[in-house]
Design a protein around this motif. Structure first.
Motif, short mmCIF file in Angstrom:
data_model
loop_
_atom_site.label_atom_id
_atom_site.label_comp_id
_atom_site.label_asym_id
_atom_site.label_seq_id
_atom_site.Cartn_x
_atom_site.Cartn_y
_atom_site.Cartn_z
N GLN A 138 0.83 -1.21 0.00
CA GLN A 138 0.00 0.00 0.00
C GLN A 138 0.87 1.26 0.00
OE1 GLN A 138 -3.47 0.08 2.65
NE2 GLN A 138 -3.09 -2.12 3.09
N LEU A 139 1.94 1.22 0.75
CA LEU A 139 2.84 2.37 0.83
C LEU A 139 3.46 2.67 -0.54
CD1 LEU A 139 4.18 4.44 2.77
CD2 LEU A 139 6.03 2.80 3.05
N LEU A 140 3.93 1.61 -1.23
CA LEU A 140 4.56 1.78 -2.54
C LEU A 140 3.56 2.26 -3.58
CD1 LEU A 140 6.85 -1.38 -2.63
CD2 LEU A 140 7.59 1.00 -2.41
N SER A 141 2.33 1.80 -3.47
CA SER A 141 1.33 2.17 -4.48
C SER A 141 1.02 3.66 -4.45
CB SER A 141 0.04 1.37 -4.24
OG SER A 141 -0.59 1.79 -3.03
N GLN A 142 1.36 4.32 -3.35
CA GLN A 142 1.05 5.75 -3.21
C GLN A 142 2.26 6.65 -3.41
OE1 GLN A 142 -0.89 6.34 0.62
NE2 GLN A 142 -1.84 4.32 0.49
N ASN A 143 3.42 6.08 -3.68
CA ASN A 143 4.64 6.89 -3.72
C ASN A 143 5.55 6.43 -4.86
OD1 ASN A 143 7.31 7.91 -3.08
ND2 ASN A 143 6.47 8.47 -1.08
N ILE A 144 5.57 7.22 -5.94
CA ILE A 144 6.35 6.84 -7.12
C ILE A 144 7.85 6.81 -6.84
CG2 ILE A 144 7.00 7.59 -9.46
CD1 ILE A 144 4.13 8.46 -9.88
N PRO A 145 8.44 7.80 -6.13
CA PRO A 145 9.87 7.70 -5.83
C PRO A 145 10.24 6.44 -5.06
CG PRO A 145 9.10 9.93 -5.43
CD PRO A 145 7.88 9.11 -5.69
N LEU A 146 9.36 6.02 -4.11
CA LEU A 146 9.64 4.79 -3.38
C LEU A 146 9.53 3.57 -4.28
CD1 LEU A 146 7.97 5.16 0.15
CD2 LEU A 146 10.40 5.00 -0.39
N LYS A 147 8.57 3.61 -5.22
CA LYS A 147 8.45 2.52 -6.19
C LYS A 147 9.74 2.37 -6.98
CE LYS A 147 3.53 2.43 -7.42
NZ LYS A 147 2.57 2.73 -8.52
N THR A 148 10.28 3.50 -7.42
CA THR A 148 11.50 3.48 -8.23
C THR A 148 12.65 2.89 -7.43
OG1 THR A 148 10.76 5.48 -9.37
CG2 THR A 148 13.09 4.92 -9.57
N GLN A 149 12.79 3.31 -6.17
CA GLN A 149 13.85 2.77 -5.34
C GLN A 149 13.68 1.27 -5.13
OE1 GLN A 149 15.33 4.64 -1.78
NE2 GLN A 149 14.43 6.62 -2.34
N PHE A 150 12.43 0.84 -4.98
CA PHE A 150 12.16 -0.59 -4.77
C PHE A 150 12.57 -1.41 -6.00
CE2 PHE A 150 9.38 -4.34 -4.89
CZ PHE A 150 9.66 -4.88 -3.65
N VAL A 151 12.23 -0.92 -7.19
CA VAL A 151 12.59 -1.62 -8.43
C VAL A 151 14.11 -1.73 -8.55
CG1 VAL A 151 12.56 -1.47 -10.95
CG2 VAL A 151 10.48 -0.99 -9.64
N LYS A 152 14.80 -0.63 -8.29
CA LYS A 152 16.27 -0.63 -8.37
C LYS A 152 16.86 -1.58 -7.34
CE LYS A 152 16.69 2.84 -11.38
NZ LYS A 152 17.39 2.75 -12.68
N ALA A 197 24.86 12.62 -11.21
CA ALA A 197 25.28 11.75 -10.11
C ALA A 197 24.22 11.71 -9.03
CB ALA A 197 26.60 12.25 -9.53
N LYS A 198 23.62 12.85 -8.72
CA LYS A 198 22.58 12.91 -7.70
C LYS A 198 21.39 12.04 -8.10
CE LYS A 198 19.66 16.14 -5.13
NZ LYS A 198 19.30 17.58 -4.93
N TYR A 199 21.02 12.07 -9.37
CA TYR A 199 19.90 11.27 -9.85
C TYR A 199 20.16 9.79 -9.59
CZ TYR A 199 16.90 8.74 -13.08
OH TYR A 199 16.02 7.84 -13.62
N TYR A 200 21.35 9.31 -9.94
CA TYR A 200 21.66 7.89 -9.74
C TYR A 200 21.69 7.53 -8.26
CZ TYR A 200 22.77 7.44 -14.71
OH TYR A 200 22.69 7.41 -16.07
N PHE A 201 22.21 8.41 -7.43
CA PHE A 201 22.20 8.16 -5.99
C PHE A 201 20.76 8.03 -5.48
CE2 PHE A 201 26.58 10.26 -5.14
CZ PHE A 201 27.21 9.05 -5.37
N GLN A 202 19.89 8.92 -5.94
CA GLN A 202 18.50 8.88 -5.49
C GLN A 202 17.79 7.60 -5.93
OE1 GLN A 202 17.22 12.61 -7.21
NE2 GLN A 202 17.29 13.65 -5.22
N GLN A 203 18.26 7.02 -7.05
CA GLN A 203 17.68 5.78 -7.54
C GLN A 203 18.28 4.54 -6.88
OE1 GLN A 203 15.02 6.13 -9.61
NE2 GLN A 203 15.49 8.29 -9.23
N GLY A 204 19.27 4.76 -6.03
CA GLY A 204 19.91 3.63 -5.37
C GLY A 204 21.03 3.01 -6.18
N GLU A 205 21.41 3.64 -7.30
CA GLU A 205 22.50 3.13 -8.15
C GLU A 205 23.81 3.78 -7.71
OE1 GLU A 205 21.68 2.46 -12.42
OE2 GLU A 205 19.78 3.49 -12.04
N LEU A 206 24.34 3.28 -6.60
CA LEU A 206 25.50 3.91 -6.00
C LEU A 206 26.74 3.84 -6.87
CD1 LEU A 206 23.61 3.68 -3.52
CD2 LEU A 206 25.66 3.28 -2.14
N ALA A 207 27.00 2.68 -7.47
CA ALA A 207 28.21 2.51 -8.27
C ALA A 207 28.20 3.46 -9.47
CB ALA A 207 28.34 1.07 -8.73
#
Length: 597
Positions: A132-146, A225-235
């Motif tokens: 339910q939490l993910l369904s309401q938050n697109i940024p969290l969805k993106t982080q979850f997929v990554k 770089a900030k975009y990738y960090f926010q997506q969880g793509e640290l490397a």
């Protein structure tokens, strides 16, 4: 809730010395158990002894009490410390029984026990909530997929190789971009330069202008770089950062700098970049990070560090090609999120022989994550002499563990290495029972260097007469402070001799003579009278103001009021007339009767 104080009212209730000392106590976390019960604030303050403080009322009518023996004027430092904590909201409001609780019908659940509640909740319930939490938050969805993608364990070698290639690409792009920047007059200077005809600090303005140009040049890659960090793509994000970092090694000068206003271009870029990185790495603290991503990013950083360490200096172009791991401290701190990655990072630091002063705070964070006090203390002790910020947390650690002897040994070592940075903290933590000699040493240092009489009062009872005399003589160059300490010792003859040696026109002379007015009234009157007659020959509003203060003080000398009044009349009717002197005398309240008309 109306607080019983404001910052302004609190400062007004204390002497400058007490307020400054109270700020130290507050910043060193000496205020404990601060509670509001609906009527008053109560707290304990750790000082020479633990003291109880109470504060209540309103800013217009504040009640304060402290169990300490302070009685020098105004509120004490302990009350100041508690007041500052109240103003910063660092208190527990026990008047509200529902604070930090969730009401479930007739039951109240405290959020302080959330971890225990989470652990005993069934997985199916957690999954339902997550969905339910993910369904309401697109940024969290993106982080979850990554995050899920990273857990599929793409071969580390492939991921690592991709990022190395990206580092080289970004390095080339950014080096070309930075070398193409122009620093012409219209680029460097603000409009104020032209509005004021160039009459202002042009070097400061040029420096700000250059920093702005560099920031704008780096903006696109920093944003990526900030975009990738926010997506969880640290490397991937870190590879861009490392490419920017290494580009500085290739640069010598900008494309255009006709006024020669940009000094040491690579260094200036590095300073701007480090400022940007501090902000950028903070992004990671708000990102869900997969373990594989964190491990790959760490390996990437260490491999590039070792690559440049192994290169001979003669092969490096432009700026000196050196990686400073201190520049990446915020990144490494951000990845230490659980015991597993903490153990991995500690192992890699050991393998690469990188346990040094640049990584000491990272190792301390690792030790905290692993709950390894032994590692924490060993690391802090090893680098204590090279990083003065380690002393206070190390001493706090010993305090928590009840290791008094270790505390004292480390405190002595820290005080010997950097007394300026640690003395105020030690003054709060030490008491004579721990070590009288060390207590005396710390407080004597503060007496000599801080010019605050409170420190002398704290150590006075523990000093021998010879020690007192040596300490007081050490501050003799500061007339007022010197006399204050002599006054505490009631050494009035010494004050008289010192005052008599001041034969010139001394601003603030009244502060020197005031403590002995009632002890040597006749001599003080004569000295002040001579100074008044000598000063009047100089003229000037500031001189007249000083004379008025001295005449005012002479009225307070026992048995000499009539003489003082006669002297005031003489000065008021001085020939030639001195209207400015009369004005200052009226302001001082010593020229109001008919005799002055």
């Amino acid at each position: 809730m109306q607080l019983p104080i404001t910052h302004h009212s609190l400062e007004g209730m204390a002497s400058p010395e007490s307020f400054a000392r109270g700020e130290d106590y507050y910043h060193y976390d000496s205020v404990e158990n601060l509670v509001f019960d609906g009527q008053q604030f109560t707290a304990k303050v750790r000082g020479t002894y633990p003291y109880q403080v109470e504060i209540s009322g309103s800013p217009a009518d504040t009640y304060t009490h402290c169990s300490c023996p302070y009685d020098w004027g105004g509120i004490c430092k302990h009350i100041v410390a508690v007041g500052l904590a109240i103003l910063d909201g660092k208190f527990k409001d026990e008047s509200d029984e529902y604070e930090n609780t969730v009401e479930l019908g007739s039951e109240s659940v405290s959020l302080k026990n959330f971890s225990a509640l989470f652990d005993r909740t069934e997985d199916i319930t957690k999954l339902s909530f997550l969905q339910q939490l993910l369904s309401q938050n697109i940024p969290l969805k993106t982080q979850f997929v990554k995050y899920v993608a990273a857990q599929k364990q793409r071969p580390v070698e492939s991921l690592f190789d991709d990022q190395v290639l990206q580092i080289e690409r970004v390095k080339e792009e950014v080096s070309v971009l930075l070398e193409s920047l122009t620093f012409d007059e219209e680029d460097l200077f603000s409009s104020n330069y032209y509005e004021n005809g160039g009459y202002y600090d042009e070097w400061s303005d040029a420096e700000k202008g250059a920093e702005k140009i560099i920031r704008e040049g780096l903006a696109s890659h920093i944003k990526q770089a900030k975009y990738y960090f926010q997506q969880g793509e640290l490397a991937r994000g870190l590879s861009i950062v490392l490419g920017i970092y290494e580009s500085v090694f290739l640069i010598t000068s900008p494309s255009s700098d006709p006024l020669d206003m940009v000094e040491d271009y690579p260094l200036q870029i590095k300073e701007v970049l480090n400022e940007q990185l501090t902000t950028l790495f903070q992004t990671l603290t708000r990102t869900v990070k997969a373990e594989l991503e964190m491990e790959t990013a760490v390996d990437l950083l260490f491999s590039r560090y070792q690559y440049y360490e192994a290169k001979p200096a003669s092969s490096l172009e432009g700026a000196e090609g050196i990686y400073y791991l201190k520049d990446f401290e915020a990144f490494l701190l951000a990845v230490v999120t659980d015991p597993s990655i903490a153990r991995f990072l500690l192992q890699r630091l050991r393998e690469e022989d990188l346990l040094d002063v640049d990584t000491v705070h990272v190792v301390l964070r690792i030790a905290e994550q692993l709950q390894d006090d032994k590692l924490w203390i060993k690391t802090a002790l090893e680098f204590l002499d090279f990083d003065n910020t380690l002393a206070q947390p190390l001493l706090e650690k010993y305090t928590q563990l009840g290791k008094t002897e270790d505390f004292l040994q480390t405190a002595r070592r820290a005080f010997q290495q950097f007394p300026d940075q640690i003395a105020n903290y030690l003054a709060i933590k030490l008491n004579p029972e721990l070590s009288t000699d060390f207590y005396k040493k710390v407080y004597s240092y503060l007496v000599e260097h801080s010019e605050q009489i409170e420190y002398y009062q704290s150590v006075q009872a523990y000093l021998r007469e010879s020690e007192k005399d040596k300490l007081i003589q050490s501050v003799k160059a500061n007339d007022v402070y010197y006399v204050q300490l002599l006054t505490l010792e009631e050494r009035y003859e010494d004050i008289l001799r010192h005052v008599q040696s001041r034969t010139g026109i001394d601003y603030g002379f009244e502060k020197l003579v005031e403590p002995i007015l009632s002890v040597y009234p006749a001599r003080c009157f004569v000295m002040l009278e001579k100074k008044c007659w000598k000063a009047i020959e100089l003229r000037g509003r500031s001189i007249y103001r000083m004379i008025a203060r001295w005449l005012q003080l002479m009225h307070q000398i026992p048995g000499h009021r009539d003489e003082a009044e006669a002297l005031v009349i003489q000065f008021y009717h001085h020939k030639p007339n001195l209207p400015a002197l009369r004005d200052e005398m009226r302001k001082a309240g010593i020229a109001g009767s008919a005799n002055y008309r």
